[in-house]
Design an enzyme around this catalytic site. Sequence first.
Site, short mmCIF file in Angstrom:
data_model
loop_
_atom_site.label_atom_id
_atom_site.label_comp_id
_atom_site.label_asym_id
_atom_site.label_seq_id
_atom_site.Cartn_x
_atom_site.Cartn_y
_atom_site.Cartn_z
N GLU A 124 -43.76 11.70 59.93
CA GLU A 124 -43.47 10.26 59.93
C GLU A 124 -44.74 9.45 59.71
O GLU A 124 -44.74 8.46 58.97
CB GLU A 124 -42.80 9.84 61.25
CG GLU A 124 -41.42 10.43 61.46
CD GLU A 124 -40.35 9.84 60.55
OE1 GLU A 124 -40.63 8.87 59.81
OE2 GLU A 124 -39.21 10.36 60.57
N ARG B 179 -45.05 7.10 56.33
CA ARG B 179 -45.03 5.65 56.56
C ARG B 179 -46.44 5.05 56.54
O ARG B 179 -46.68 4.06 55.84
CB ARG B 179 -44.36 5.32 57.89
CG ARG B 179 -42.92 5.81 57.96
CD ARG B 179 -42.14 5.18 59.09
NE ARG B 179 -41.06 6.03 59.53
CZ ARG B 179 -39.98 5.61 60.18
NH1 ARG B 179 -39.84 4.34 60.47
NH2 ARG B 179 -39.05 6.46 60.57
N ASP C 264 -34.19 17.78 52.96
CA ASP C 264 -34.18 16.79 51.87
C ASP C 264 -35.47 16.58 51.07
O ASP C 264 -35.56 16.93 49.89
CB ASP C 264 -33.66 15.43 52.38
CG ASP C 264 -34.37 14.93 53.65
OD1 ASP C 264 -35.39 15.50 54.04
OD2 ASP C 264 -33.87 13.95 54.23
N GLU D 284 -30.83 5.53 51.42
CA GLU D 284 -30.66 6.59 50.41
C GLU D 284 -29.62 6.29 49.33
O GLU D 284 -29.79 6.65 48.17
CB GLU D 284 -30.32 7.93 51.09
CG GLU D 284 -31.48 8.52 51.88
CD GLU D 284 -31.70 7.84 53.22
OE1 GLU D 284 -32.81 7.97 53.77
OE2 GLU D 284 -30.78 7.16 53.73
#
Length: 456
Positions: free
Chosen positions: A83, A87, A216, A350
Amino acid sequence: VSLQMMKHAWDNYKRYAWGLNELKPISKQGHSSNLFGNIQGATIVDALDTLYIMEMKEEFKEAKEWVEKNLDFNVNAEISVFEVNIRFVGGLLSAYYLSGEEVFRKKAVELGEKLLPAFNTPTGIPWALLNIKSGIGRNWPWASGGSSILAEFGTLHLEFVHLSHLSGNPVFAEKVMNIRKVLNRLDKPEGLYPNYLNPSSGQWGQHHVSIGGLGDSFYEYLLKAWLMSDKTDEDGKKMYYDAVQAIETHLIRKSSGGLTYIAEWKGGLLEHKMGHLTCFAGGMFALGADGAPSDKTGHHIELGAEIARTCHESYDRTRMKLGPEAFRFDGGVEAIATRQNEKYYILRPEVIETYMYMWRLTHDPKYREWGWEAVEALEKHCRVDGGYSGLRDVYNNHESHDDVQQSFFLSETLKYLYLLFSEDDLLPFEHWVFNTEAHPLPVLHKDDGNKEENQK
């Protein structure tokens, strides 16, 4: 419209949660996710490039000043490597490439260095969690057999290649290239990549395979590594197209109602469930169509279009016209969430991301129509006086808000909406690749060399 939405989201964050990670738009206070440990300002760093692209110059300037004065990584806290990379590192890198402001480059490299101890494992597969003061890492306690997670260690590649490019220090790129080496050495069950890999033994955990959460962005980054390398990273390219071949064979199915979906694979058994996160794959297939084996280009675009349609159906079949976290294709239901704990929507990007890619690559007007439906639904159900909030149940007649304005709403959802309704020459695909948090990174052309090295 996405500009006004961004203004509403940002102004309220600034009013009620400035300098904290995220905003609680109903209670009008800050929200701190444990993913970022004690690092603060997630919304600011995540939103920098969106502010810049939307030409919100005053807001960008305030955000930049906050980063200069207050963005501090010397905190004694455990963070999610994944993360913080997508980010914070991603947000700082793209802010640097867009604005040329040196502070962003400096902070990105400083943070990259703080993440390096995560790779101190027997295999070099990094830990999921890292205390950035002590440099001690560990994995999520719930992960199979003490494993690291495919989507987490597989989603560092783009940022770390750029960190090497901007710092002149090859160590970042070496760390992520080594991850590839480990993966290439391993046997893949049916050519598929399990979601769990133990960083000590270098062996797979449970044979679960998903193109949604836990898997993913690993696939996305294989394709994008090749695109970002100006199509020189042949290894990334081969890994991507081989993986898509296995996904098509083993995971992609068609429902009796004619909807194409991507199932989850558990040790050889299919679970006929698709997550909202998996909806990014429509855009990925379309983006990869151009480099597919010559006879397959049309097929990959078609696959993207089919996934986009299925995901649009998951939105259309709800009361709120916003899609659930996961939806199923079994027991007579299609593209509908059947479990209470899968009916929520947390402002995820998404589906809109896939609309944006499909629009840019086909210019079929339905993608803008679908994007507009999402805008109307967001305005009607998620916009509140103090910002934008996620929803607990998209099938309900009245809103139950979760009271969180996720940083990725500003970074991804609003940016993809803005791009969907902009001209194709804004951040064109031949020059920019978006990281999995929608932070644009420039394609590294062979003639770039390392001109940044001399600027240190």
